[in-house]
Design a protein around this motif. Structure first.
Motif, PDB file in Angstrom:
ATOM      1  N   VAL A  12       0.853  -1.193   0.000  1.00 14.36           N
ATOM      2  CA  VAL A  12       0.000   0.000   0.000  1.00 14.36           C
ATOM      3  C   VAL A  12       0.886   1.239   0.000  1.00 14.36           C
ATOM      4  O   VAL A  12       1.818   1.342   0.788  1.00 14.36           O
ATOM      5  CB  VAL A  12      -0.914   0.031   1.250  1.00 14.36           C
ATOM      6  CG1 VAL A  12      -1.739   1.321   1.271  1.00 14.36           C
ATOM      7  CG2 VAL A  12      -1.815  -1.193   1.277  1.00 14.36           C
ATOM      8  N   GLU A  13       0.605   2.173  -0.898  1.00 14.20           N
ATOM      9  CA  GLU A  13       1.387   3.405  -0.940  1.00 14.20           C
ATOM     10  C   GLU A  13       0.877   4.401   0.107  1.00 14.20           C
ATOM     11  O   GLU A  13      -0.326   4.559   0.282  1.00 14.20           O
ATOM     12  CB  GLU A  13       1.314   4.045  -2.325  1.00 14.20           C
ATOM     13  CG  GLU A  13       2.067   3.278  -3.394  1.00 14.20           C
ATOM     14  CD  GLU A  13       2.123   4.032  -4.707  1.00 14.20           C
ATOM     15  OE1 GLU A  13       1.742   5.219  -4.712  1.00 14.20           O
ATOM     16  OE2 GLU A  13       2.542   3.435  -5.711  1.00 14.20           O
ATOM     17  N   PHE A  14       1.801   5.056   0.776  1.00 16.46           N
ATOM     18  CA  PHE A  14       1.459   6.126   1.724  1.00 16.46           C
ATOM     19  C   PHE A  14       1.807   7.447   1.054  1.00 16.46           C
ATOM     20  O   PHE A  14       2.962   7.878   1.091  1.00 16.46           O
ATOM     21  CB  PHE A  14       2.250   5.981   3.016  1.00 16.46           C
ATOM     22  CG  PHE A  14       2.036   4.679   3.749  1.00 16.46           C
ATOM     23  CD1 PHE A  14       0.909   3.907   3.527  1.00 16.46           C
ATOM     24  CD2 PHE A  14       2.968   4.236   4.684  1.00 16.46           C
ATOM     25  CE1 PHE A  14       0.711   2.714   4.206  1.00 16.46           C
ATOM     26  CE2 PHE A  14       2.782   3.041   5.365  1.00 16.46           C
ATOM     27  CZ  PHE A  14       1.649   2.266   5.129  1.00 16.46           C
ATOM     28  N   PRO A  15       0.855   8.125   0.415  1.00 19.83           N
ATOM     29  CA  PRO A  15       1.159   9.369  -0.303  1.00 19.83           C
ATOM     30  C   PRO A  15       1.584  10.512   0.615  1.00 19.83           C
ATOM     31  O   PRO A  15       2.294  11.413   0.204  1.00 19.83           O
ATOM     32  CB  PRO A  15      -0.156   9.702  -1.018  1.00 19.83           C
ATOM     33  CG  PRO A  15      -1.206   9.016  -0.213  1.00 19.83           C
ATOM     34  CD  PRO A  15      -0.572   7.759   0.302  1.00 19.83           C
ATOM     35  N   ILE A  16       1.143  10.468   1.877  1.00 23.29           N
ATOM     36  CA  ILE A  16       1.511  11.511   2.838  1.00 23.29           C
ATOM     37  C   ILE A  16       2.205  10.868   4.029  1.00 23.29           C
ATOM     38  O   ILE A  16       1.658   9.968   4.665  1.00 23.29           O
ATOM     39  CB  ILE A  16       0.273  12.291   3.323  1.00 23.29           C
ATOM     40  CG1 ILE A  16      -0.445  12.947   2.144  1.00 23.29           C
ATOM     41  CG2 ILE A  16       0.671  13.351   4.362  1.00 23.29           C
ATOM     42  CD1 ILE A  16      -1.770  13.590   2.512  1.00 23.29           C
ATOM     43  N   LYS A  17       3.410  11.329   4.325  1.00 24.86           N
ATOM     44  CA  LYS A  17       4.166  10.792   5.461  1.00 24.86           C
ATOM     45  C   LYS A  17       4.597  11.939   6.358  1.00 24.86           C
ATOM     46  O   LYS A  17       4.991  12.993   5.876  1.00 24.86           O
ATOM     47  CB  LYS A  17       5.416  10.042   4.991  1.00 24.86           C
ATOM     48  CG  LYS A  17       5.171   8.920   3.999  1.00 24.86           C
ATOM     49  CD  LYS A  17       6.481   8.230   3.656  1.00 24.86           C
ATOM     50  CE  LYS A  17       6.307   7.178   2.589  1.00 24.86           C
ATOM     51  NZ  LYS A  17       6.061   7.762   1.251  1.00 24.86           N
ATOM     52  N   ILE A  18       4.513  11.734   7.655  1.00 23.61           N
ATOM     53  CA  ILE A  18       4.963  12.766   8.593  1.00 23.61           C
ATOM     54  C   ILE A  18       5.521  12.110   9.852  1.00 23.61           C
ATOM     55  O   ILE A  18       4.971  11.123  10.348  1.00 23.61           O
ATOM     56  CB  ILE A  18       3.812  13.727   8.969  1.00 23.61           C
ATOM     57  CG1 ILE A  18       4.314  14.810   9.928  1.00 23.61           C
ATOM     58  CG2 ILE A  18       2.643  12.969   9.602  1.00 23.61           C
ATOM     59  CD1 ILE A  18       3.323  15.919  10.180  1.00 23.61           C
ATOM     60  N   GLU A  19       6.647  12.613  10.318  1.00 28.40           N
ATOM     61  CA  GLU A  19       7.219  12.190  11.590  1.00 28.40           C
ATOM     62  C   GLU A  19       7.046  13.388  12.520  1.00 28.40           C
ATOM     63  O   GLU A  19       7.838  14.320  12.521  1.00 28.40           O
ATOM     64  CB  GLU A  19       8.700  11.829  11.439  1.00 28.40           C
ATOM     65  CG  GLU A  19       9.259  11.133  12.661  1.00 28.40           C
ATOM     66  CD  GLU A  19      10.667  10.613  12.442  1.00 28.40           C
ATOM     67  OE1 GLU A  19      11.230  10.030  13.380  1.00 28.40           O
ATOM     68  OE2 GLU A  19      11.201  10.804  11.342  1.00 28.40           O
ATOM     69  N   ALA A  20       5.958  13.377  13.269  1.00 28.35           N
ATOM     70  CA  ALA A  20       5.544  14.557  14.022  1.00 28.35           C
ATOM     71  C   ALA A  20       6.377  14.779  15.278  1.00 28.35           C
ATOM     72  O   ALA A  20       6.882  13.826  15.882  1.00 28.35           O
ATOM     73  CB  ALA A  20       4.075  14.420  14.414  1.00 28.35           C
ATOM     74  N   PRO A  21       6.504  16.050  15.686  1.00 25.91           N
ATOM     75  CA  PRO A  21       7.166  16.345  16.956  1.00 25.91           C
ATOM     76  C   PRO A  21       6.245  15.959  18.100  1.00 25.91           C
ATOM     77  O   PRO A  21       5.045  15.717  17.895  1.00 25.91           O
ATOM     78  CB  PRO A  21       7.375  17.862  16.902  1.00 25.91           C
ATOM     79  CG  PRO A  21       6.270  18.341  16.026  1.00 25.91           C
ATOM     80  CD  PRO A  21       6.090  17.269  14.981  1.00 25.91           C
ATOM     81  N   HIS A  22       6.782  15.915  19.316  1.00 22.39           N
ATOM     82  CA  HIS A  22       5.969  15.565  20.477  1.00 22.39           C
ATOM     83  C   HIS A  22       5.196  16.796  20.949  1.00 22.39           C
ATOM     84  O   HIS A  22       5.604  17.927  20.690  1.00 22.39           O
ATOM     85  CB  HIS A  22       6.872  15.062  21.614  1.00 22.39           C
ATOM     86  CG  HIS A  22       6.189  14.134  22.559  1.00 22.39           C
ATOM     87  ND1 HIS A  22       5.237  14.563  23.448  1.00 22.39           N
ATOM     88  CD2 HIS A  22       6.317  12.790  22.754  1.00 22.39           C
ATOM     89  CE1 HIS A  22       4.805  13.530  24.164  1.00 22.39           C
ATOM     90  NE2 HIS A  22       5.436  12.446  23.762  1.00 22.39           N
ATOM     91  N   VAL A  23       4.081  16.572  21.642  1.00 26.12           N
ATOM     92  CA  VAL A  23       3.302  17.695  22.170  1.00 26.12           C
ATOM     93  C   VAL A  23       4.031  18.376  23.327  1.00 26.12           C
ATOM     94  O   VAL A  23       3.718  19.500  23.700  1.00 26.12           O
ATOM     95  CB  VAL A  23       1.907  17.235  22.657  1.00 26.12           C
ATOM     96  CG1 VAL A  23       1.076  16.744  21.497  1.00 26.12           C
ATOM     97  CG2 VAL A  23       2.015  16.173  23.748  1.00 26.12           C
TER      98      VAL A  23
END
Length: 276
Positions: A12-23
């Motif tokens: 499955v392709e993931f068109p949007i990827k993000i490695e988010a910062p912590h809150v």
């Protein structure tokens, strides 16, 4: 992370990827690379080395138990290493010395008995001095349990939890990932996949005590390989943790820094609360 291997293995392709910062702001997280007990490998923690390891770890944790408020979580690569550690602590005076600072609790094997273990941990925290939980990576404590606020103000990740290299499933999966067709799909090599399993479990454990925007804690990566391996090793650690990493010249210096961190952070959050 790494997400590319999930894409390949799921098809499955993931068109949007993000490695988010912590809150949580970086000022509320203390992260330290520690080589105080050397490399925590099978060779260093077996035979005669096991006794030395347990004694050194006990003396190391004792110093932090004196200044860390609330609970402490200590993660090991395997249950047998916890058994050796407890046996050595009982043989010496370390168990009694640490118990004077924190109520020692050990994660139980299997599903039965865990509720009682968690209750013991919470009772120790309720006394005001806090508890110290000895647990394993990939265990019940490391996944799904919420240790917010004073439940756990520090996590010590001891060693790196690489899967059992002799496990048939592990060997089969590594061989599969090294097949030409697997490589064409973009899967990790067998070796890279093997490392990824260790660091996913490691990062999962590190995040146990940072649970909301007003939370704060100290995280310790206790293995000399992190200091020796430089950026290559740190790239395996979650992005939000990498931003706060520090290293100290001695345990005494580290303990002073940790003590100052907790006093400063508690005061800062209290002042913010008063203003609002």
């Amino acid at each position: 992370s790494p997400m590319n291997t999930f894409e390949a293995e799921l098809g499955v392709e993931f068109p949007i990827k993000i490695e988010a910062p912590h809150v949580v702001p970086t000022s509320q997280v203390y992260v330290e690379l520690s080589d105080a007990i050397g490399e925590v490998t099978y060779k260093a923690t077996s035979g005669v080395g096991a006794s030395r390891f347990a004694q050194n770890l006990g003396k190391y944790l004792l110093e932090y138990a004196k200044v860390i408020p609330g609970g402490m979580l200590v993660f090991f690569p395997k249950y047998s290493l916890i058994d050796v550690t407890l046996r050595e602590w009982h043989t010496s005076r370390l168990f009694a010395q640490i118990s004077d600072q924190k109520h020692i609790v050990c994660e139980s094997r299997g599903a039965s008995g865990f509720a009682d273990t968690l209750a013991q941990f919470n009772r120790g925290n309720a006394t005001g001095k806090g508890s110290l939980m000895l647990a394993v990576f990939r265990g019940k404590v490391s996944e799904g349990i919420d240790f917010k606020d004073d439940s756990a103000r520090a996590v010590f990740c001891v060693g790196i939890p690489f899967p059992n290299v002799f496990d048939v499933k592990v060997k089969t999966k590594r061989d599969f990932n090294d097949l030409p067709k697997s490589r064409q799909k973009g899967m990790l090599t067998g070796s890279a996949w093997y490392s990824a399993q260790a660091y996913r479990a490691y990062n999962q454990a590190l995040g146990r005590c940072i649970r909301h925007p007003k939370d704060y804690a100290a995280l310790f990566l206790v293995d000399a390989r992190f200091r020796e391996g430089g950026q290559y090793m740190m790239n395996n650690i979650s992005k939000w943790i990498r931003k706060s990493v520090t290293a100290c010249g001695s345990v005494n210096e580290s303990v002073r820094n940790v003590d100052e961190f907790f006093k400063r952070t508690k005061k800062m959050l209290l002042e913010k609360e008063i203003k609002t």
